[in-house]
Design a protein around this motif. Structure first.
Motif, PDB file in Angstrom:
ATOM      1  N   ALA A 259      -7.632  -6.859  25.191  1.00  0.00           N
ATOM      2  CA  ALA A 259      -7.302  -5.697  24.365  1.00  0.00           C
ATOM      3  C   ALA A 259      -6.140  -6.059  23.458  1.00  0.00           C
ATOM      4  O   ALA A 259      -5.225  -6.781  23.850  1.00  0.00           O
ATOM      5  N   ILE A 260      -6.160  -5.519  22.245  1.00  0.00           N
ATOM      6  CA  ILE A 260      -5.131  -5.878  21.265  1.00  0.00           C
ATOM      7  C   ILE A 260      -4.994  -4.758  20.239  1.00  0.00           C
ATOM      8  O   ILE A 260      -5.932  -3.989  20.038  1.00  0.00           O
ATOM      9  N   GLY A 261      -3.820  -4.645  19.605  1.00  0.00           N
ATOM     10  CA  GLY A 261      -3.776  -3.842  18.398  1.00  0.00           C
ATOM     11  C   GLY A 261      -2.780  -2.718  18.285  1.00  0.00           C
ATOM     12  O   GLY A 261      -2.771  -2.023  17.277  1.00  0.00           O
ATOM     13  N   GLU A 262      -1.887  -2.514  19.262  1.00  0.00           N
ATOM     14  CA  GLU A 262      -0.984  -1.371  19.146  1.00  0.00           C
ATOM     15  C   GLU A 262      -0.005  -1.535  17.991  1.00  0.00           C
ATOM     16  O   GLU A 262       0.540  -0.545  17.506  1.00  0.00           O
ATOM     17  N   VAL A 263       0.219  -2.767  17.522  1.00  0.00           N
ATOM     18  CA  VAL A 263       1.108  -2.963  16.377  1.00  0.00           C
ATOM     19  C   VAL A 263       0.322  -3.158  15.076  1.00  0.00           C
ATOM     20  O   VAL A 263       0.922  -3.433  14.031  1.00  0.00           O
ATOM     21  N   PHE A 264      -0.997  -2.997  15.114  1.00  0.00           N
ATOM     22  CA  PHE A 264      -1.804  -3.160  13.904  1.00  0.00           C
ATOM     23  C   PHE A 264      -1.632  -1.952  12.992  1.00  0.00           C
ATOM     24  O   PHE A 264      -1.436  -0.824  13.445  1.00  0.00           O
ATOM     25  N   ASN A 265      -1.769  -2.175  11.688  1.00  0.00           N
ATOM     26  CA  ASN A 265      -1.610  -1.120  10.696  1.00  0.00           C
ATOM     27  C   ASN A 265      -2.872  -0.814   9.898  1.00  0.00           C
ATOM     28  O   ASN A 265      -2.924   0.202   9.210  1.00  0.00           O
ATOM     29  N   SER A 266      -3.856  -1.705   9.940  1.00  0.00           N
ATOM     30  CA  SER A 266      -5.060  -1.456   9.159  1.00  0.00           C
ATOM     31  C   SER A 266      -6.230  -2.242   9.729  1.00  0.00           C
ATOM     32  O   SER A 266      -6.075  -3.089  10.619  1.00  0.00           O
ATOM     33  N   ILE A 267      -7.389  -1.987   9.174  1.00  0.00           N
ATOM     34  CA  ILE A 267      -8.610  -2.673   9.603  1.00  0.00           C
ATOM     35  C   ILE A 267      -8.517  -4.175   9.339  1.00  0.00           C
ATOM     36  O   ILE A 267      -9.139  -4.978  10.043  1.00  0.00           O
ATOM     37  N   TRP A 268      -7.690  -4.561   8.381  1.00  0.00           N
ATOM     38  CA  TRP A 268      -7.580  -5.984   8.045  1.00  0.00           C
ATOM     39  C   TRP A 268      -6.857  -6.768   9.134  1.00  0.00           C
ATOM     40  O   TRP A 268      -7.058  -7.977   9.266  1.00  0.00           O
ATOM     41  N   ASP A 269      -6.032  -6.110   9.921  1.00  0.00           N
ATOM     42  CA  ASP A 269      -5.340  -6.786  11.018  1.00  0.00           C
ATOM     43  C   ASP A 269      -6.292  -7.198  12.131  1.00  0.00           C
ATOM     44  O   ASP A 269      -5.941  -8.058  12.953  1.00  0.00           O
ATOM     45  N   CYS A 270      -7.451  -6.558  12.203  1.00  0.00           N
ATOM     46  CA  CYS A 270      -8.380  -6.835  13.311  1.00  0.00           C
ATOM     47  C   CYS A 270      -9.783  -7.185  12.837  1.00  0.00           C
ATOM     48  O   CYS A 270     -10.699  -7.297  13.662  1.00  0.00           O
ATOM     49  N   LYS A 271      -9.968  -7.384  11.556  1.00  0.00           N
ATOM     50  CA  LYS A 271     -11.303  -7.649  11.014  1.00  0.00           C
ATOM     51  C   LYS A 271     -11.975  -8.828  11.691  1.00  0.00           C
ATOM     52  O   LYS A 271     -13.107  -8.725  12.192  1.00  0.00           O
ATOM     53  N   ASP A 272     -11.306  -9.975  11.750  1.00  0.00           N
ATOM     54  CA  ASP A 272     -11.922 -11.164  12.349  1.00  0.00           C
ATOM     55  C   ASP A 272     -12.019 -11.042  13.863  1.00  0.00           C
ATOM     56  O   ASP A 272     -12.999 -11.492  14.471  1.00  0.00           O
ATOM     57  N   LEU A 273     -11.007 -10.450  14.484  1.00  0.00           N
ATOM     58  CA  LEU A 273     -11.043 -10.257  15.932  1.00  0.00           C
ATOM     59  C   LEU A 273     -12.277  -9.465  16.353  1.00  0.00           C
ATOM     60  O   LEU A 273     -12.900  -9.751  17.378  1.00  0.00           O
ATOM     61  N   ILE A 274     -12.630  -8.473  15.556  1.00  0.00           N
ATOM     62  CA  ILE A 274     -13.781  -7.629  15.885  1.00  0.00           C
ATOM     63  C   ILE A 274     -15.079  -8.301  15.480  1.00  0.00           C
ATOM     64  O   ILE A 274     -16.007  -8.432  16.295  1.00  0.00           O
ATOM     65  N   SER A 275     -15.170  -8.755  14.243  1.00  0.00           N
ATOM     66  CA  SER A 275     -16.448  -9.281  13.749  1.00  0.00           C
ATOM     67  C   SER A 275     -16.860 -10.551  14.481  1.00  0.00           C
ATOM     68  O   SER A 275     -18.056 -10.836  14.594  1.00  0.00           O
ATOM     69  N   GLU A 276     -15.891 -11.304  15.009  1.00  0.00           N
ATOM     70  CA  GLU A 276     -16.227 -12.512  15.757  1.00  0.00           C
ATOM     71  C   GLU A 276     -16.188 -12.278  17.263  1.00  0.00           C
ATOM     72  O   GLU A 276     -16.269 -13.214  18.048  1.00  0.00           O
ATOM     73  N   GLN A 277     -16.054 -11.011  17.644  1.00  0.00           N
ATOM     74  CA  GLN A 277     -16.096 -10.584  19.050  1.00  0.00           C
ATOM     75  C   GLN A 277     -15.113 -11.368  19.927  1.00  0.00           C
ATOM     76  O   GLN A 277     -15.445 -11.823  21.022  1.00  0.00           O
ATOM     77  N   LEU A 278     -13.893 -11.467  19.417  1.00  0.00           N
ATOM     78  CA  LEU A 278     -12.841 -12.182  20.133  1.00  0.00           C
ATOM     79  C   LEU A 278     -12.036 -11.265  21.040  1.00  0.00           C
ATOM     80  O   LEU A 278     -11.220 -11.749  21.829  1.00  0.00           O
ATOM     81  N   VAL A 279     -12.233  -9.945  20.895  1.00  0.00           N
ATOM     82  CA  VAL A 279     -11.582  -8.963  21.764  1.00  0.00           C
ATOM     83  C   VAL A 279     -12.625  -7.946  22.201  1.00  0.00           C
ATOM     84  O   VAL A 279     -13.719  -7.859  21.629  1.00  0.00           O
ATOM     85  N   ASP A 280     -12.254  -7.169  23.224  1.00  0.00           N
ATOM     86  CA  ASP A 280     -13.173  -6.177  23.776  1.00  0.00           C
ATOM     87  C   ASP A 280     -12.727  -4.738  23.509  1.00  0.00           C
ATOM     88  O   ASP A 280     -13.543  -3.821  23.508  1.00  0.00           O
ATOM     89  N   TYR A 281     -11.421  -4.554  23.296  1.00  0.00           N
ATOM     90  CA  TYR A 281     -10.864  -3.217  23.053  1.00  0.00           C
ATOM     91  C   TYR A 281      -9.857  -3.294  21.913  1.00  0.00           C
ATOM     92  O   TYR A 281      -9.048  -4.218  21.855  1.00  0.00           O
ATOM     93  N   ILE A 282      -9.925  -2.298  21.024  1.00  0.00           N
ATOM     94  CA  ILE A 282      -8.976  -2.211  19.932  1.00  0.00           C
ATOM     95  C   ILE A 282      -8.017  -1.056  20.209  1.00  0.00           C
ATOM     96  O   ILE A 282      -8.439   0.055  20.518  1.00  0.00           O
ATOM     97  N   ARG A 283      -6.703  -1.340  20.129  1.00  0.00           N
ATOM     98  CA  ARG A 283      -5.696  -0.391  20.592  1.00  0.00           C
ATOM     99  C   ARG A 283      -4.875   0.229  19.464  1.00  0.00           C
ATOM    100  O   ARG A 283      -3.832   0.822  19.687  1.00  0.00           O
ATOM    101  N   SER A 284      -5.322   0.093  18.221  1.00  0.00           N
ATOM    102  CA  SER A 284      -4.582   0.664  17.099  1.00  0.00           C
ATOM    103  C   SER A 284      -4.309   2.147  17.317  1.00  0.00           C
ATOM    104  O   SER A 284      -5.165   2.869  17.815  1.00  0.00           O
TER     105      SER A 284
END
Length: 402
Positions: A259-284
Motif C-alpha cells: 500500500a502506498i500514497g498518503e503523501v501523494f497529491n495527484s494521479i501522476w504520483d501513482c500512474k506507473d505504480l497502478i498501471s504496472e500493478q506494482l501496488v495493491d492499495y492506493i492510500r491518497s
C-alpha cells in the motif's frame, strides 16, 4: 446561485485544523478540510491570498469547471499546498451540492456500493507484549483489521508508538523533535513481532504494518518475504515512492500486498505504480489529492488494474475530511479498507458529524451533503499552535526519512 463568501477557520482542539467555509447567496453552507500537517498556515495563505478572490460570484454547482480552473489556471500545478487548497474548496462544493439535492454526497456519486466501510485501528506497544495486548483489545472492540506497531529494542523512540500506553499522536508543539532510527534493528525485530501476534490471536483478524518510508527497495522486499507466513493485509509505505520504479524490485521479492500514497497529491504520483500493478492499495487522501473530484479519477483508474483504495485516516485529517472519505468509500466500487485513528472527544465536539464506528465499520445515516458541521464558537477558543511532525536521524547523525 453564486458564491457570496468564503473564509478559513483555523482551530487547535489538541491539534491544528484548517477548515474552509463557503456560503452562497441563498444561505447554503459547505465545509472543506484544508489541513496540511505542519504547514497549515501555508494553505491558509494560498486560499485567502490567491484562490478566494477568484471564486466570489461563481456558481458553486459547477464543481468540475471550478476544479479545472483552480488546477489548470494556476500554471504551477500540483504540490501539497496547492492540492490541499483545491481539495478544501472541492469538498465544500460537494457539501453544498448534496444539501441542494437533499442527498448524501455518496448518492450524488452514484449511490451505495456497501453498507459500511471496514476500518483498521492502530494497536501499538512499547514492546511486543504491549503490542499483543493492544491487538487483543482492538479485537474486543470489534475491529476486523488492525495495524500493529511496536517499539524496537535499542531505539529510544519508534514510529507508531506513543510516549504512553495507547493513543499515538505524532505531531508535537514547538520545533520538530528528532528521533533515532536503525534499519537493521527494525528488520531483526519486526517479523518476530508478527509471529507473536499470530500466535496470540490466530489468523482471523487482518493485520497491517506501516514501514513509513524507512526502507530501501531491497530491504522492503526482504521484510515482505519474511512476513509472508503471517499473511499481512498489507505493508504500507515500504519505501519512498518518488521513484515509482523502486516498487518493481520489491514486487520481485515478495507477495505480501503493498500500500502506498498518503503523501501523494495527484494521479501522476501513482500512474506507473497502478498501471504496472506494482501496488495493491492506493492510500491518497481526499484532502491532499485534490478533493473528491480528483480522487474519484484516481480510484477509477486504479479499478482498471484491480488496485483498491485504502485511504489514509489519521488525526491529521479533520472530521470534515473523514466525512468526505466515508461518503466516498460508501460509493467507490474498488474500496479496500479505511484507516481509522479516532479524534479526541474535544475535536469531535468542535466538528459534530454523522459518521460513526460500529463493530469494525464506519457507517453514516442518509443525511444531506457530507454530514459534518463546525462549532465556530467553540473552535475560536482554541487558537493555532505551531506544531511539527518529527524528523529522523541515523546513529551517525545523518538525516533519514521519518
Amino acid at each position: 446561485m453564486k458564491i457570496e463568501r468564503i473564509q478559513t477557520i483555523v482551530t487547535c482542539p489538541g491539534r491544528n485544523f484548517v477548515t474552509v467555509k463557503i456560503t452562497t447567496d441563498e444561505g447554503v453552507v459547505g465545509l472543506g478540510d484544508a489541513t496540511l500537517n505542519g504547514r497549515e498556515l501555508s494553505v491558509k495563505s494560498y486560499l485567502e491570498d490567491h484562490l478566494f478572490p477568484c471564486l466570489i460570484g461563481r456558481d458553486p454547482r459547477n464543481i468540475e469547471d471550478i476544479w479545472q480552473y483552480l488546477y489548470r489556471g494556476a500554471y504551477w500545478r500540483r504540490g501539497p499546498v496547492t492540492m490541499t487548497a483545491i481539495a478544501a474548496i472541492d469538498m465544500a462544493l460537494w457539501d453544498i451540492k448534496g444539501k441542494l439535492a437533499g442527498m448524501p454526497v455518496y448518492q450524488l456519486l452514484g449511490g451505495k456500493s456497501r453498507n459500511g466501510l471496514m476500518v483498521y485501528g492502530h494497536a501499538n506497544g512499547r514492546d511486543h507484549a504491549e503490542a499483543v495486548e493492544a491487538v487483543q483489545k482492538h479485537i474486543e472492540e470489534g475491529y476486523k483489521a488492525i495495524r500493529v506497531q511496536s517499539g524496537v529494542p535499542g531505539l529510544a523512540k519508534t514510529y507508531g508508538v506513543g510516549k504512553t500506553k495507547g493513543h499515538y499522536e505524532p505531531a508535537e508543539k514547538g520545533l520538530p523533535p528528532e528521533e533515532p532510527w536503525d534499519t537493521s534493528l527494525y528488520l531483526r525485530h519486526t517479523p518476530e513481532l508478527f509471529r507473536k501476534v499470530r500466535e496470540a490471536v490466530g489468523f482471523e483478524p487482518h493485520l497491517l504494518h506501516d514501514a513509513h518510508h524507512r526502507l530501501t527497495p531491497i530491504e522492503a522486499g526482504r521484510l515482505g518475504k519474511e512476513l509472508e507466513p503471517y499473511s499481512l493485509f498489507w505493508i504500507e509505505d515500504a519505501t519512498p515512492a518518488e521513484n515509482q520504479e523502486a516498487f518493481r524490485l520489491i514486487r520481485q521479492h515478495t507477495t505480501t500486498p503493498l500500500a502506498i500514497g498518503e503523501v501523494f497529491n495527484s494521479i501522476w504520483d501513482c500512474k506507473d505504480l497502478i498501471s504496472e500493478q506494482l501496488v495493491d492499495y492506493i492510500r491518497s487522501t481526499i484532502v491532499h489529492a485534490g478533493g473528491i473530484t480528483h480522487v474519484r479519477r484516481i480510484a477509477d483508474f486504479a479499478a482498471m488494474y484491480q488496485v483498491r483504495t485504502g485511504f489514509h485516516g489519521a488525526t491529521d485529517l479533520s472530521p470534515v475530511c473523514m466525512a468526505a472519505a466515508v461518503n466516498f468509500g460508501m460509493w467507490v466500487p474498488n474500496f479496500g479498507i479505511q484507516e481509522l485513528m479516532p479524534h479526541s472527544p474535544l475535536t469531535d465536539e468542535v466538528f459534530p458529524h454523522n459518521y460513526r464506528y460500529e463493530d469494525g465499520y464506519l457507517v453514516m445515516d442518509d443525511v444531506p451533503g457530507l454530514g459534518v458541521d463546525i462549532n465556530e464558537e467553540l473552535a475560536a477558543k482554541y487558537p493555532y499552535e505551531r506544531a511539527y511532525l518529527p524528523v529522523a536521524r541515523l546513529a551517525d547523525g545523518a538525516m533519514w526519512n521519518w
